[in-house]
Design a protein around this motif. Structure first.
Motif, PDB file in Angstrom:
ATOM      1  N   MET A 244     -46.133 -16.876  80.626  1.00  0.00           N
ATOM      2  CA  MET A 244     -47.424 -16.745  79.941  1.00  0.00           C
ATOM      3  C   MET A 244     -48.108 -18.093  79.719  1.00  0.00           C
ATOM      4  SD  MET A 244     -46.490 -13.535  77.527  1.00  0.00           S
ATOM      5  CE  MET A 244     -48.151 -13.416  76.970  1.00  0.00           C
TER       6      MET A 244
ATOM      7  N   ASN B 128     -53.728 -15.479  79.347  1.00  0.00           N
ATOM      8  CA  ASN B 128     -54.471 -14.604  78.424  1.00  0.00           C
ATOM      9  C   ASN B 128     -55.523 -15.364  77.623  1.00  0.00           C
ATOM     10  OD1 ASN B 128     -53.058 -15.705  76.155  1.00  0.00           O
ATOM     11  ND2 ASN B 128     -51.344 -14.386  76.677  1.00  0.00           N
TER      12      ASN B 128
ATOM     13  N   GLN C 190     -53.151  -6.831  77.961  1.00  0.00           N
ATOM     14  CA  GLN C 190     -52.108  -7.425  78.785  1.00  0.00           C
ATOM     15  C   GLN C 190     -50.779  -6.680  78.589  1.00  0.00           C
ATOM     16  OE1 GLN C 190     -50.789 -11.552  77.988  1.00  0.00           O
ATOM     17  NE2 GLN C 190     -51.769 -11.966  79.923  1.00  0.00           N
TER      18      GLN C 190
ATOM     19  N   LEU D 250     -49.135 -14.855  83.683  1.00  0.00           N
ATOM     20  CA  LEU D 250     -50.174 -14.144  82.938  1.00  0.00           C
ATOM     21  C   LEU D 250     -50.970 -15.139  82.108  1.00  0.00           C
ATOM     22  CD1 LEU D 250     -47.786 -11.444  81.447  1.00  0.00           C
ATOM     23  CD2 LEU D 250     -49.401 -11.053  83.296  1.00  0.00           C
TER      24      LEU D 250
END
Ligand code: DC
Length: 228
Positions: free
Chosen positions: A149, A206, A214, A204
Motif C-alpha cells: 500500500m 489510495n 479499496q 495499491l
C-alpha cells in the motif's frame, strides 16, 4: 475451506492496518499488527533509558531475552492489545515519542530476528492477515496474497495528524509530515530487510481512493485466491 496467508506491507499511515483489520474480520482470520511489536520494543528501550539521541543498540540487544510480547484480545474493542512483560502498552506505543524512535530500533538486526521469528510462529497455521514492512519479502515470502500500500506523504501525514489530534496529542501537521518522511527514508534504506515491494505484490495507491472502495475490491480478490 482452504486458509491462506495475507501479507500487507507499505509505508506508514497508508491505511494498511485499517485494510488488514477489515480483511481479517471479513474472512474470519487472525490480524497481526507487527508495527505494534517494534513499537513495544521501542517503548521498552525508552523506559530503560537506552535511547538518548541515539539508541544504545548493545544494551537493547542484551535485554532482548527479557522482553516478552503478547497480543491479548480486548473484549471491549474486539481487537487485540499489545502487552509488554504483562502490561497493556497499547496507548503508550502509539505516541509521537515512540514514533520518533521506532525506525531506529526497527533497523537493529537482532531486534528484527527476534520479532520475525515470533511473527512466523504466529502465522504458521495460516488464516492470518499480517501487516508490516517486510511481511511479503522476509516473514512470509510464500504468502498467497501480498498487498503493497502506498499514498503520498502529504495524504498520510494528514491522516496521522487527525488521528493524533483525536487522541489529544499536541502536534503540528509539519512535525507529523517530517516524521512520516524520516520514517519512509529510514525504513526503506536500512540494511536489514528494508521496506520494498515484493515482486509478486499487488500495489495499491489510495491517495485518491477511499479506503472502503479499496477494501471491497481486495476482499473480492482475496475470496477468489482462497477459492482457487
Ligand atoms: O506500522 P507502524 O507505523 O506502527 O510501524 C512502526 C515502525 O516499525 C515503522 O516505522 C517501521 C517498523 N516496522 C518494521 O520495520 N517492520 C515491520 N514488519 C513493521 C514495522
Amino acid at each position: 475451506m482452504k486458509k491462506i496467508t495475507i501479507a500487507v506491507d507499505g509505508f506508514s499511515s497508508t491505511g494498511k492496518s485499517t485494510m488488514a483489520k477489515q480483511l481479517a474480520a471479513a474472512l474470519g482470520y487472525v490480524y497481526v499488527d507487527t508495527g505494534a511489536m517494534y513499537r513495544a520494543v521501542t517503548h521498552y528501550a525508552i523506559d530503560q533509558g537506552f535511547i538518548d539521541q541515539h539508541v544504545d543498540a548493545t544494551a537493547l540487544i542484551a535485554h532482548l531475552p527479557k522482553i516478552n510480547l503478547e497480543f491479548v484480545p480486548n473484549p471491549a474493542t474486539g481487537r487485540s492489545d499489545m502487552y509488554l512483560n504483562g502490561k497493556n502498552v497499547e496507548k503508550e506505543i502509539r505516541t509521537m515519542k515512540v514514533s520518533k524512535q521506532v525506525s531506529q530500533v526497527a533497523a537493529i538486526t537482532e531486534v528484527r530476528e527476534k520479532l520475525v521469528e515470533m511473527q512466523q510462529q504466529m502465522g504458521k497455521d495460516k488464516g492470518v492477515v499480517m501487516d508490516g514492512r517486510d511481511i511479503g519479502t522476509v516473514v512470509f515470502p510464500d504468502a498467497e496474497l501480498k498487498l503493497f500500500m502506498t499514498a503520498s506523504a502529504e495524504t498520510r501525514a494528514a491522516r496521522r495528524y487527525k488521528e493524533l489530534l483525536e487522541r489529544g496529542e499536541q502536534v503540528t501537521y509539519d512535525e507529523v509530515l517530517k516524521n512520516v518522511r524520516e520514517r519512509d527514508w529510514i525504513d526503506s534504506t536500512r540494511e536489514t530487510s528494508p521496506l520494498r515491494k515484493a515482486a509478486d505484490a499487488i500495489e495499491l495507491d489510495n491517495s485518491d481512493m477511499g479506503l472502503q472502495e479499496q477494501f471491497e475490491r481486495i476482499h473480492e480478490f482475496a475470496k477468489r485466491v482462497i477459492a482457487k
